[in-house]
Design a protein around this motif. Structure first.
Motif, PDB file in Angstrom:
ATOM      1  N   ARG A  62       0.838  -1.206   0.000  1.00  0.00           N
ATOM      2  CA  ARG A  62       0.000   0.000   0.000  1.00  0.00           C
ATOM      3  C   ARG A  62       0.870   1.252   0.000  1.00  0.00           C
ATOM      4  NH1 ARG A  62      -4.007   1.644  -2.085  1.00  0.00           N
ATOM      5  NH2 ARG A  62      -4.760   3.592  -1.285  1.00  0.00           N
ATOM      6  N   HIS A  63       1.916   1.233   0.810  1.00  0.00           N
ATOM      7  CA  HIS A  63       2.813   2.388   0.900  1.00  0.00           C
ATOM      8  C   HIS A  63       3.548   2.643  -0.410  1.00  0.00           C
ATOM      9  CE1 HIS A  63       6.566   4.519   1.935  1.00  0.00           C
ATOM     10  NE2 HIS A  63       5.757   5.200   2.714  1.00  0.00           N
ATOM     11  N   SER A  64       3.760   1.574  -1.189  1.00  0.00           N
ATOM     12  CA  SER A  64       4.527   1.724  -2.438  1.00  0.00           C
ATOM     13  C   SER A  64       3.714   2.378  -3.543  1.00  0.00           C
ATOM     14  CB  SER A  64       5.041   0.360  -2.917  1.00  0.00           C
ATOM     15  OG  SER A  64       3.982  -0.412  -3.466  1.00  0.00           O
ATOM     16  N   LYS A  65       2.395   2.511  -3.350  1.00  0.00           N
ATOM     17  CA  LYS A  65       1.573   3.161  -4.358  1.00  0.00           C
ATOM     18  C   LYS A  65       1.890   4.653  -4.374  1.00  0.00           C
ATOM     19  CE  LYS A  65      -1.050   1.564  -6.540  1.00  0.00           C
ATOM     20  NZ  LYS A  65      -0.825   1.127  -7.892  1.00  0.00           N
ATOM     21  N   VAL A  67       0.289   7.197  -5.597  1.00  0.00           N
ATOM     22  CA  VAL A  67      -0.798   8.165  -5.519  1.00  0.00           C
ATOM     23  C   VAL A  67      -2.097   7.445  -5.199  1.00  0.00           C
ATOM     24  CG1 VAL A  67      -1.466   8.060  -7.966  1.00  0.00           C
ATOM     25  CG2 VAL A  67      -1.745  10.181  -6.712  1.00  0.00           C
ATOM     26  N   ASP A  68      -2.991   8.144  -4.544  1.00  0.00           N
ATOM     27  CA  ASP A  68      -4.337   7.659  -4.300  1.00  0.00           C
ATOM     28  C   ASP A  68      -5.125   7.939  -5.579  1.00  0.00           C
ATOM     29  OD1 ASP A  68      -6.978   7.257  -3.601  1.00  0.00           O
ATOM     30  OD2 ASP A  68      -6.940   8.596  -1.871  1.00  0.00           O
ATOM     31  N   ILE A  69      -5.517   6.895  -6.306  1.00  0.00           N
ATOM     32  CA  ILE A  69      -6.142   7.122  -7.611  1.00  0.00           C
ATOM     33  C   ILE A  69      -7.481   7.830  -7.505  1.00  0.00           C
ATOM     34  CG2 ILE A  69      -4.893   5.286  -8.791  1.00  0.00           C
ATOM     35  CD1 ILE A  69      -7.406   3.593  -8.689  1.00  0.00           C
ATOM     36  N   ALA A  86       0.762   7.437 -15.681  1.00  0.00           N
ATOM     37  CA  ALA A  86       1.910   8.349 -15.609  1.00  0.00           C
ATOM     38  C   ALA A  86       2.503   8.428 -14.203  1.00  0.00           C
ATOM     39  CB  ALA A  86       1.494   9.748 -16.075  1.00  0.00           C
ATOM     40  N   GLN A  87       1.749   7.999 -13.204  1.00  0.00           N
ATOM     41  CA  GLN A  87       2.236   8.056 -11.820  1.00  0.00           C
ATOM     42  C   GLN A  87       3.324   7.034 -11.529  1.00  0.00           C
ATOM     43  OE1 GLN A  87       1.368  10.419  -9.562  1.00  0.00           O
ATOM     44  NE2 GLN A  87       0.155  11.347 -11.183  1.00  0.00           N
ATOM     45  N   SER A  88       3.574   6.115 -12.445  1.00  0.00           N
ATOM     46  CA  SER A  88       4.589   5.085 -12.251  1.00  0.00           C
ATOM     47  C   SER A  88       5.408   4.957 -13.527  1.00  0.00           C
ATOM     48  CB  SER A  88       3.902   3.750 -11.931  1.00  0.00           C
ATOM     49  OG  SER A  88       4.847   2.766 -11.626  1.00  0.00           O
ATOM     50  N   ASP A  89       6.715   4.822 -13.393  1.00  0.00           N
ATOM     51  CA  ASP A  89       7.540   4.664 -14.589  1.00  0.00           C
ATOM     52  C   ASP A  89       7.719   3.173 -14.915  1.00  0.00           C
ATOM     53  OD1 ASP A  89       9.550   3.663 -12.877  1.00  0.00           O
ATOM     54  OD2 ASP A  89      10.528   5.607 -12.744  1.00  0.00           O
ATOM     55  N   ARG A 118      -6.494  -8.023   0.745  1.00  0.00           N
ATOM     56  CA  ARG A 118      -7.831  -7.519   0.388  1.00  0.00           C
ATOM     57  C   ARG A 118      -8.171  -6.263   1.181  1.00  0.00           C
ATOM     58  NH1 ARG A 118     -11.070 -13.150  -0.094  1.00  0.00           N
ATOM     59  NH2 ARG A 118     -10.766 -13.449  -2.326  1.00  0.00           N
ATOM     60  N   GLU A 119      -7.974  -6.320   2.486  1.00  0.00           N
ATOM     61  CA  GLU A 119      -8.373  -5.208   3.357  1.00  0.00           C
ATOM     62  C   GLU A 119      -7.486  -3.978   3.194  1.00  0.00           C
ATOM     63  OE1 GLU A 119      -8.576  -6.510   7.412  1.00  0.00           O
ATOM     64  OE2 GLU A 119     -10.100  -8.025   6.965  1.00  0.00           O
ATOM     65  N   LEU A 120      -6.180  -4.191   3.105  1.00  0.00           N
ATOM     66  CA  LEU A 120      -5.247  -3.069   3.183  1.00  0.00           C
ATOM     67  C   LEU A 120      -4.735  -2.583   1.834  1.00  0.00           C
ATOM     68  CD1 LEU A 120      -3.217  -4.408   6.223  1.00  0.00           C
ATOM     69  CD2 LEU A 120      -4.970  -2.616   6.259  1.00  0.00           C
ATOM     70  N   PHE A 121      -4.888  -3.387   0.784  1.00  0.00           N
ATOM     71  CA  PHE A 121      -4.333  -3.000  -0.507  1.00  0.00           C
ATOM     72  C   PHE A 121      -5.385  -3.014  -1.615  1.00  0.00           C
ATOM     73  CE2 PHE A 121      -1.949  -3.985  -4.451  1.00  0.00           C
ATOM     74  CZ  PHE A 121      -1.205  -2.833  -4.517  1.00  0.00           C
ATOM     75  N   ILE A 122      -6.059  -4.137  -1.793  1.00  0.00           N
ATOM     76  CA  ILE A 122      -6.972  -4.281  -2.932  1.00  0.00           C
ATOM     77  C   ILE A 122      -8.221  -3.418  -2.774  1.00  0.00           C
ATOM     78  CG2 ILE A 122      -8.408  -5.925  -4.210  1.00  0.00           C
ATOM     79  CD1 ILE A 122      -6.214  -8.047  -3.463  1.00  0.00           C
ATOM     80  N   GLU A 123      -8.881  -3.500  -1.613  1.00  0.00           N
ATOM     81  CA  GLU A 123     -10.113  -2.726  -1.430  1.00  0.00           C
ATOM     82  C   GLU A 123      -9.898  -1.222  -1.573  1.00  0.00           C
ATOM     83  OE1 GLU A 123     -12.069  -4.138   2.124  1.00  0.00           O
ATOM     84  OE2 GLU A 123     -12.335  -6.140   1.247  1.00  0.00           O
ATOM     85  N   PRO A 124      -8.826  -0.648  -1.000  1.00  0.00           N
ATOM     86  CA  PRO A 124      -8.612   0.793  -1.243  1.00  0.00           C
ATOM     87  C   PRO A 124      -8.394   1.128  -2.717  1.00  0.00           C
ATOM     88  CG  PRO A 124      -7.343   0.069   0.658  1.00  0.00           C
ATOM     89  CD  PRO A 124      -7.900  -1.166   0.008  1.00  0.00           C
ATOM     90  N   GLU A 125      -7.726   0.243  -3.460  1.00  0.00           N
ATOM     91  CA  GLU A 125      -7.517   0.484  -4.890  1.00  0.00           C
ATOM     92  C   GLU A 125      -8.846   0.404  -5.652  1.00  0.00           C
ATOM     93  OE1 GLU A 125      -4.532   1.331  -6.652  1.00  0.00           O
ATOM     94  OE2 GLU A 125      -4.151   1.825  -4.568  1.00  0.00           O
ATOM     95  N   ILE A 126      -9.667  -0.585  -5.318  1.00  0.00           N
ATOM     96  CA  ILE A 126     -10.971  -0.713  -5.977  1.00  0.00           C
ATOM     97  C   ILE A 126     -11.847   0.491  -5.638  1.00  0.00           C
ATOM     98  CG2 ILE A 126     -13.111  -2.065  -6.012  1.00  0.00           C
ATOM     99  CD1 ILE A 126     -11.337  -4.582  -5.793  1.00  0.00           C
ATOM    100  N   THR A 127     -11.792   0.938  -4.390  1.00  0.00           N
ATOM    101  CA  THR A 127     -12.555   2.119  -3.985  1.00  0.00           C
ATOM    102  C   THR A 127     -12.103   3.345  -4.773  1.00  0.00           C
ATOM    103  OG1 THR A 127     -12.910   1.227  -1.769  1.00  0.00           O
ATOM    104  CG2 THR A 127     -13.141   3.608  -2.028  1.00  0.00           C
ATOM    105  N   GLY A 128     -10.796   3.497  -4.961  1.00  0.00           N
ATOM    106  CA  GLY A 128     -10.274   4.614  -5.752  1.00  0.00           C
ATOM    107  C   GLY A 128     -10.723   4.544  -7.197  1.00  0.00           C
TER     108      GLY A 128
END
Length: 195
Positions: A62-65, A67-69, A86-89, A118-128
């Motif tokens: 999660r920390h390696s992302k 930006v919050d999409i 563009a947020q990642s090379d 699921r709780e800490l990485f995937i769900e926040p990405e899906i929410t974004g």
């Protein structure tokens, strides 16, 4: 769980060490002892801060992302998708693809890891992603009842898994932009560029 004892810099150092170890040895061989040794910290500190190896791994991802999409808002869905890319090379995408590949087997064999991811990485990405899509619906770009909406996250993950497998090359910004334009946007009813 309290994380206030660590500075943001120290937390980032720990997360980066976890990801480096994951790339080097994989999830199964990654131990809290190895993380403690790599980061010159105690195992007790790691458990106090994160509780378990799966949670530490998920929080590291999660920390390696970059930006919050959900915060990306260029005024068009195509612009939002391209800004997300563009947020990642290419180098970071290659490293992320290696992590996904390394974790895919472990997720199937470790329920605790699957739950933490699921709780800490995937769900926040899906929410974004959902936030981004809801803005596109509100702007009238895409229909709220488009059946492809519920499969967008699957399509994105599928690209990251399939591209290295089929093409035997790492994910790149160019490939992902082309995939978004040729596959995902048309699935949502938006024309491909130049059409």
């Amino acid at each position: 769980m309290t994380r206030s004892r660590l500075t943001p810099e120290r937390e980032a150092e720990l997360y980066n060490a976890v990801l480096d170890l994951l790339r080097e040895v994989g999830y199964d061989a990654l131990t809290m002892d190895a993380v403690a040794a790599r980061t010159r910290s105690s195992k007790a500190t790691l458990y106090r801060q994160w509780g378990s190896k799966p949670e530490l791994v998920a929080m590291s991802l999660r920390h390696s992302k970059p930006v919050d999409i959900s915060q990306i808002d260029t005024g068009s869905l195509r612009g939002d998708f391209h800004e997300m890319v563009a947020q990642s090379d290419d180098c970071q995408m290659e490293r992320d693809t290696a992590l996904v590949r390394g974790l895919s087997r472990a997720v199937h064999e470790n329920d605790d890891l699957l739950q933490a991811l699921r709780e800490l990485f995937i769900e926040p990405e899906i929410t974004g992603l959902d936030t981004m899509l809801q803005r596109a619906i509100a702007r009238g770009e895409i229909a709220a009842d488009n059946p492809a909406l519920k499969y967008l996250s699957h399509m994105l993950v599928g690209a990251f898994v399939a591209h290295p497998l089929i093409n035997d090359e790492p994910m790149t910004q160019d490939f992902l932009r082309d995939y978004l334009d040729a596959v995902m946007l048309p699935a949502l009813g938006l024309p491909a560029p130049g059409v």
